[in-house]
Motif scaffolding. Sequence first.
Motif, PDB file in Angstrom:
ATOM      1  N   TYR A 181       0.832  -1.206   0.000  1.00  0.00           N
ATOM      2  CA  TYR A 181       0.000   0.000   0.000  1.00  0.00           C
ATOM      3  C   TYR A 181       0.871   1.263   0.000  1.00  0.00           C
ATOM      4  O   TYR A 181       0.633   2.188  -0.769  1.00  0.00           O
ATOM      5  CB  TYR A 181      -0.936  -0.002   1.203  1.00  0.00           C
ATOM      6  CG  TYR A 181      -1.602   1.328   1.433  1.00  0.00           C
ATOM      7  CD1 TYR A 181      -2.658   1.729   0.640  1.00  0.00           C
ATOM      8  CD2 TYR A 181      -1.148   2.186   2.425  1.00  0.00           C
ATOM      9  CE1 TYR A 181      -3.259   2.963   0.824  1.00  0.00           C
ATOM     10  CE2 TYR A 181      -1.739   3.419   2.618  1.00  0.00           C
ATOM     11  CZ  TYR A 181      -2.797   3.802   1.818  1.00  0.00           C
ATOM     12  OH  TYR A 181      -3.374   5.025   2.012  1.00  0.00           O
ATOM     13  N   ASP A 196       1.656   8.843  -2.233  1.00  0.00           N
ATOM     14  CA  ASP A 196       2.450   9.695  -3.114  1.00  0.00           C
ATOM     15  C   ASP A 196       3.558  10.358  -2.313  1.00  0.00           C
ATOM     16  O   ASP A 196       3.317  11.232  -1.498  1.00  0.00           O
ATOM     17  CB  ASP A 196       1.561  10.764  -3.748  1.00  0.00           C
ATOM     18  CG  ASP A 196       2.312  11.611  -4.750  1.00  0.00           C
ATOM     19  OD1 ASP A 196       3.374  11.170  -5.235  1.00  0.00           O
ATOM     20  OD2 ASP A 196       1.829  12.709  -5.044  1.00  0.00           O
ATOM     21  N   PHE A 230       0.351   3.269  -3.432  1.00  0.00           N
ATOM     22  CA  PHE A 230      -0.696   4.277  -3.345  1.00  0.00           C
ATOM     23  C   PHE A 230      -0.302   5.582  -2.661  1.00  0.00           C
ATOM     24  O   PHE A 230      -0.913   6.603  -2.916  1.00  0.00           O
ATOM     25  CB  PHE A 230      -1.929   3.707  -2.632  1.00  0.00           C
ATOM     26  CG  PHE A 230      -2.595   2.625  -3.423  1.00  0.00           C
ATOM     27  CD1 PHE A 230      -3.222   2.914  -4.619  1.00  0.00           C
ATOM     28  CD2 PHE A 230      -2.574   1.322  -2.981  1.00  0.00           C
ATOM     29  CE1 PHE A 230      -3.831   1.920  -5.354  1.00  0.00           C
ATOM     30  CE2 PHE A 230      -3.190   0.314  -3.706  1.00  0.00           C
ATOM     31  CZ  PHE A 230      -3.817   0.615  -4.898  1.00  0.00           C
TER      32      PHE A 230
END
Length: 75
Positions: free
Chosen positions: A53, A59, A57
């Motif tokens: 994750y 940034d 995902f």
Amino acid sequence: MVNRCEIFCEILIAILLPPLGVCLRHGCCTVEFWLCVLLTILGYVPGIIYALYAIVFVDRDQYFDEYRRPLYYSA
């Protein structure tokens, strides 16, 4: 922008050693890294799930500054 090869290598490292994959992506003194270490200690699978994750995902460019520098940074 991170290319596909870097993400693929980070995912492979994250499956073998979840905190190392997060460390390469976000740096060693970040909340993401220490949360991954804690989850890996509590159970290997939750550590892998969180590492994937955090790599895919979250940034890192949004949070990047001089104090939270990852081990490498591709501009």
